[in-house]
Design an enzyme around this catalytic site. Structure first.
Site, mmCIF file in Angstrom:
data_model
loop_
_atom_site.group_PDB
_atom_site.id
_atom_site.type_symbol
_atom_site.label_atom_id
_atom_site.label_comp_id
_atom_site.label_asym_id
_atom_site.label_seq_id
_atom_site.Cartn_x
_atom_site.Cartn_y
_atom_site.Cartn_z
ATOM 1 N N SER A 30 0.803 -1.224 0.000
ATOM 2 C CA SER A 30 0.000 0.000 0.000
ATOM 3 C C SER A 30 0.831 1.267 0.000
ATOM 4 O O SER A 30 0.371 2.319 -0.460
ATOM 5 C CB SER A 30 -0.940 0.005 1.209
ATOM 6 O OG SER A 30 -0.209 -0.145 2.423
ATOM 7 N N HIS A 62 -0.882 6.270 6.442
ATOM 8 C CA HIS A 62 -0.253 6.123 5.138
ATOM 9 C C HIS A 62 0.089 7.499 4.597
ATOM 10 O O HIS A 62 -0.553 8.493 4.960
ATOM 11 C CB HIS A 62 -1.181 5.411 4.148
ATOM 12 C CG HIS A 62 -1.217 3.926 4.305
ATOM 13 N ND1 HIS A 62 -1.897 3.307 5.328
ATOM 14 C CD2 HIS A 62 -0.653 2.932 3.569
ATOM 15 C CE1 HIS A 62 -1.764 1.985 5.212
ATOM 16 N NE2 HIS A 62 -0.999 1.740 4.153
#
Length: 261
Positions: free
Chosen positions: A42, A240
């Site tokens: 990711s 993230h």
């Protein structure tokens, strides 16, 4: 307070943080102009960066592989990185895109294998001792199992793309250390999480060097823009990098690791 075992990796992390491996002149002249394949999890696919071209894998048009391809116009670009991927997923579903004509490979992997999601849940929502236990479990895997798994993956990448310049992209520190972090983790938890990142990066950098691959360190790229800073490039909600983080941190780190064509 019990000190997590991940702290023992600090010196190793410092020593390996800047590893970068020279490439041949032939590779140097073709990496940017040829065939680029982006592999990984990711942090490579762009989870959290928005504007997704593939929602199943959360491949973002704002992710650093896409930004590099847009800026450099390689002969071909395959965006194979997928959110949630582990090393077996890269071996099963992603390395098939590599070939003898591949000239550049970027790869970010290892975080999910070491239990990133469950560790972060423990550290965000449980006690310090629970956070430390989760980090200890992750550290045991990173020390004992991850090196061999990375060696297998890196050997497969080299076998399938023998002429490629390979850039292994590391993970950033997620949190600012010290001071207050309103609504965030305690100072002790933030330090422990970042030390876990040091161990992970040290292991990845070491195995990349052994394989003859370059290592792009995410920690200096995001320095000063972690969660709890005044200008974070990492989202507190999904832990993230944001679109800005990919553009201003990861993209320059990748560019610096790719030889001029």
């Amino acid at each position: 307070m019990r000190i997590p075992r991940v702290l023992t990796a600090t010196m190793l992390a410092v020593g390996l943080a800047g590893i970068s491996v020279p490439v041949s002149a032939a590779t140097s002249t073709t990496a940017a102009a040829g065939q680029y394949v982006a592999l990984g999890d990711s942090y490579a696919s762009g989870t959290g960066a928005g504007d997704y071209s593939d929602t199943a894998c959360t491949r973002s048009r704002n992710a650093y592989p896409q930004l590099w391809a847009d800026a450099n116009a390689p002969g071909s670009f395959t965006f194979a990185a997928c959110g949630g991927a582990k090393i077996p997923d890269v071996l099963a579903d992603q390395v098939e895109h590599l070939g003898s004509g591949t000239t550049l490979v970027s790869l970010s992997i290892g975080g999910n294998d070491s239990g990133f999601a469950s560790t972060m849940l423990s550290c965000k929502y449980s006690t310090l001792s629970a956070c430390e236990r989760a980090l200890d479990t992750a550290a045991e895997y990173v020390r004992d199992e991850l090196p061999g798994e990375l060696d297998q993956l890196y050997a497969t990448v080299r076998d399938r793309a023998p002429g490629a310049h390979v850039v292994v992209v590391g993970y950033p520190h997620l949190y600012k250390e010290g001071g207050l972090c309103l609504g965030g983790l305690s100072s002790a938890k933030r330090t422990a999480v970042n030390k876990g990142s040091d161990l992970l990066n040290a292991t990845i950098a070491g195995r990349a060097a052994a394989a003859g691959f370059a290592f792009a360190d995410g920690r200096p790229a995001f320095a000063g823009h972690e969660i709890c800073t005044s200008d974070p490039w990492i989202s507190d909600s999904n832990v993230h990098p944001t679109a800005e983080g990919h553009e201003k941190a990861y993209l320059p780190a990748l560019e610096a690791a790719v030889p001029a064509g």
